[in-house]
Design a protein around this motif. Structure first.
Motif, PDB file in Angstrom:
ATOM      1  N   VAL A   1       2.516 -19.461-132.453  1.00  0.00           N
ATOM      2  CA  VAL A   1       3.422 -18.992-132.850  1.00  0.00           C
ATOM      3  C   VAL A   1       3.599 -17.180-131.813  1.00  0.00           C
ATOM      4  CG1 VAL A   1       3.326 -17.204-135.151  1.00  0.00           C
ATOM      5  CG2 VAL A   1       2.020 -19.465-134.977  1.00  0.00           C
ATOM      6  N   VAL A   2       4.571 -16.864-131.445  1.00  0.00           N
ATOM      7  CA  VAL A   2       4.610 -15.837-131.340  1.00  0.00           C
ATOM      8  C   VAL A   2       5.451 -14.632-131.755  1.00  0.00           C
ATOM      9  CG1 VAL A   2       5.908 -15.047-128.890  1.00  0.00           C
ATOM     10  CG2 VAL A   2       5.135 -16.804-128.939  1.00  0.00           C
ATOM     11  N   SER A   3       4.685 -14.116-132.138  1.00  0.00           N
ATOM     12  CA  SER A   3       5.451 -12.487-132.657  1.00  0.00           C
ATOM     13  C   SER A   3       5.467 -10.931-131.736  1.00  0.00           C
ATOM     14  CB  SER A   3       4.654 -12.081-133.550  1.00  0.00           C
ATOM     15  OG  SER A   3       2.869 -11.743-133.347  1.00  0.00           O
ATOM     16  N   GLY A   4       6.074 -10.230-132.337  1.00  0.00           N
ATOM     17  CA  GLY A   4       6.098  -8.599-132.051  1.00  0.00           C
ATOM     18  C   GLY A   4       7.002  -9.051-130.184  1.00  0.00           C
TER      19      GLY A   4
ATOM     20  N   SER B   1       7.924  -3.616-128.466  1.00  0.00           N
ATOM     21  CA  SER B   1       6.301  -4.062-129.125  1.00  0.00           C
ATOM     22  C   SER B   1       5.702  -4.716-127.891  1.00  0.00           C
ATOM     23  CB  SER B   1       6.820  -5.305-130.238  1.00  0.00           C
ATOM     24  OG  SER B   1       7.138  -4.064-131.333  1.00  0.00           O
ATOM     25  N   ASP B   2       4.699  -5.021-127.714  1.00  0.00           N
ATOM     26  CA  ASP B   2       4.155  -6.044-126.953  1.00  0.00           C
ATOM     27  C   ASP B   2       3.500  -7.217-128.016  1.00  0.00           C
ATOM     28  OD1 ASP B   2       3.756  -4.007-124.904  1.00  0.00           O
ATOM     29  OD2 ASP B   2       1.710  -3.341-125.482  1.00  0.00           O
ATOM     30  N   PRO B   3       4.265  -8.583-127.431  1.00  0.00           N
ATOM     31  CA  PRO B   3       4.523  -9.754-128.125  1.00  0.00           C
ATOM     32  C   PRO B   3       2.458 -10.336-128.304  1.00  0.00           C
ATOM     33  CG  PRO B   3       5.236 -10.007-125.786  1.00  0.00           C
ATOM     34  CD  PRO B   3       4.869  -8.672-125.629  1.00  0.00           C
TER      35      PRO B   3
ATOM     36  N   PHE C   1      -0.412  -9.656-124.714  1.00  0.00           N
ATOM     37  CA  PHE C   1      -0.023  -9.101-123.192  1.00  0.00           C
ATOM     38  C   PHE C   1       1.000  -7.625-123.574  1.00  0.00           C
ATOM     39  CE2 PHE C   1       1.047 -13.605-124.289  1.00  0.00           C
ATOM     40  CZ  PHE C   1       1.523 -13.719-122.685  1.00  0.00           C
ATOM     41  N   GLY C   2      -0.415  -7.078-122.810  1.00  0.00           N
ATOM     42  CA  GLY C   2      -0.119  -5.164-122.622  1.00  0.00           C
ATOM     43  C   GLY C   2       1.130  -5.565-121.822  1.00  0.00           C
TER      44      GLY C   2
ATOM     45  N   PRO D   1      -1.911 -11.444-119.415  1.00  0.00           N
ATOM     46  CA  PRO D   1      -2.388 -11.956-120.963  1.00  0.00           C
ATOM     47  C   PRO D   1      -3.651 -11.882-121.089  1.00  0.00           C
ATOM     48  CG  PRO D   1      -2.031 -13.830-119.251  1.00  0.00           C
ATOM     49  CD  PRO D   1      -1.329 -12.274-118.891  1.00  0.00           C
ATOM     50  N   GLU D   2      -4.603 -11.283-122.350  1.00  0.00           N
ATOM     51  CA  GLU D   2      -5.727 -11.219-122.660  1.00  0.00           C
ATOM     52  C   GLU D   2      -6.306 -11.735-123.366  1.00  0.00           C
ATOM     53  OE1 GLU D   2      -8.103  -7.570-124.468  1.00  0.00           O
ATOM     54  OE2 GLU D   2      -6.709  -6.711-122.001  1.00  0.00           O
ATOM     55  N   LEU D   3      -6.542 -13.456-123.612  1.00  0.00           N
ATOM     56  CA  LEU D   3      -7.551 -13.704-124.602  1.00  0.00           C
ATOM     57  C   LEU D   3      -7.835 -12.944-125.458  1.00  0.00           C
ATOM     58  CD1 LEU D   3      -8.241 -16.433-122.273  1.00  0.00           C
ATOM     59  CD2 LEU D   3      -6.563 -16.911-123.722  1.00  0.00           C
ATOM     60  N   SER D   4      -8.433 -13.489-127.125  1.00  0.00           N
ATOM     61  CA  SER D   4      -8.795 -12.709-127.765  1.00  0.00           C
ATOM     62  C   SER D   4      -9.816 -13.567-128.787  1.00  0.00           C
ATOM     63  CB  SER D   4      -8.377 -11.655-128.497  1.00  0.00           C
ATOM     64  OG  SER D   4      -6.918 -11.663-129.391  1.00  0.00           O
TER      65      SER D   4
END
Length: 128
Positions: A74-77, A82-84, A119-120, A125-128
């Motif tokens: 699921v990809v948003s933004g 926006s940052d996705p 994604f900034g 990418p930054e994992l959360s």
């Protein structure tokens, strides 16, 4: 497709684009992509904020229950300002609540045991 490129980045295969093959042009497969390990990925995208519900077609459900590894992505933004955010949900038919209709509606994406990658604008990418 931006979402497929983001998935390649998350999987660490952006330098090997053929490792994650785009299946969108092949009708009836039940997934948007397959990787070199025969894992299938169904991508659901939105330009706005993340949704908590997606709909799978009958073919997508068949693929998800075929015995092959299947991931809901699921990809948003995806809007320009926006940052996705990419959410990778493994085995979604067992993780999400199913609400039957003519297709299969999966709910509970935000509470699932998924991997979220933000994604900034100036970084990877930054994992959360």
């Amino acid at each position: 497709m931006v979402a497929l490129d983001l998935l390649r980045k998350v999987l660490g295969t952006e330098q090997e684009p053929e490792w994650l093959r785009d299946l969108r042009h092949r009708h009836g497969v039940g997934a948007n992509a397959v990787d070199g390990l025969d894992r299938f990925y169904e991508l659901k995208t939105t330009y706005g904020p993340e949704q908590d519900t997606v709909t799978l077609t009958a073919k997508e459900c068949e693929r998800a229950t075929s015995g092959a590894e299947f991931f809901l992505v699921v990809v948003s933004g995806l809007a320009a300002d926006s940052d996705p955010v990419l959410r990778l949900v493994p085995d979604p038919l067992h993780q999400l609540r199913i609400r039957p209709n003519r297709n299969v509606v999966l709910t509970g994406i935000k509470q699932s045991g998924s991997v979220i990658v933000e994604f900034g604008a100036s970084e990877g990418p930054e994992l959360s």
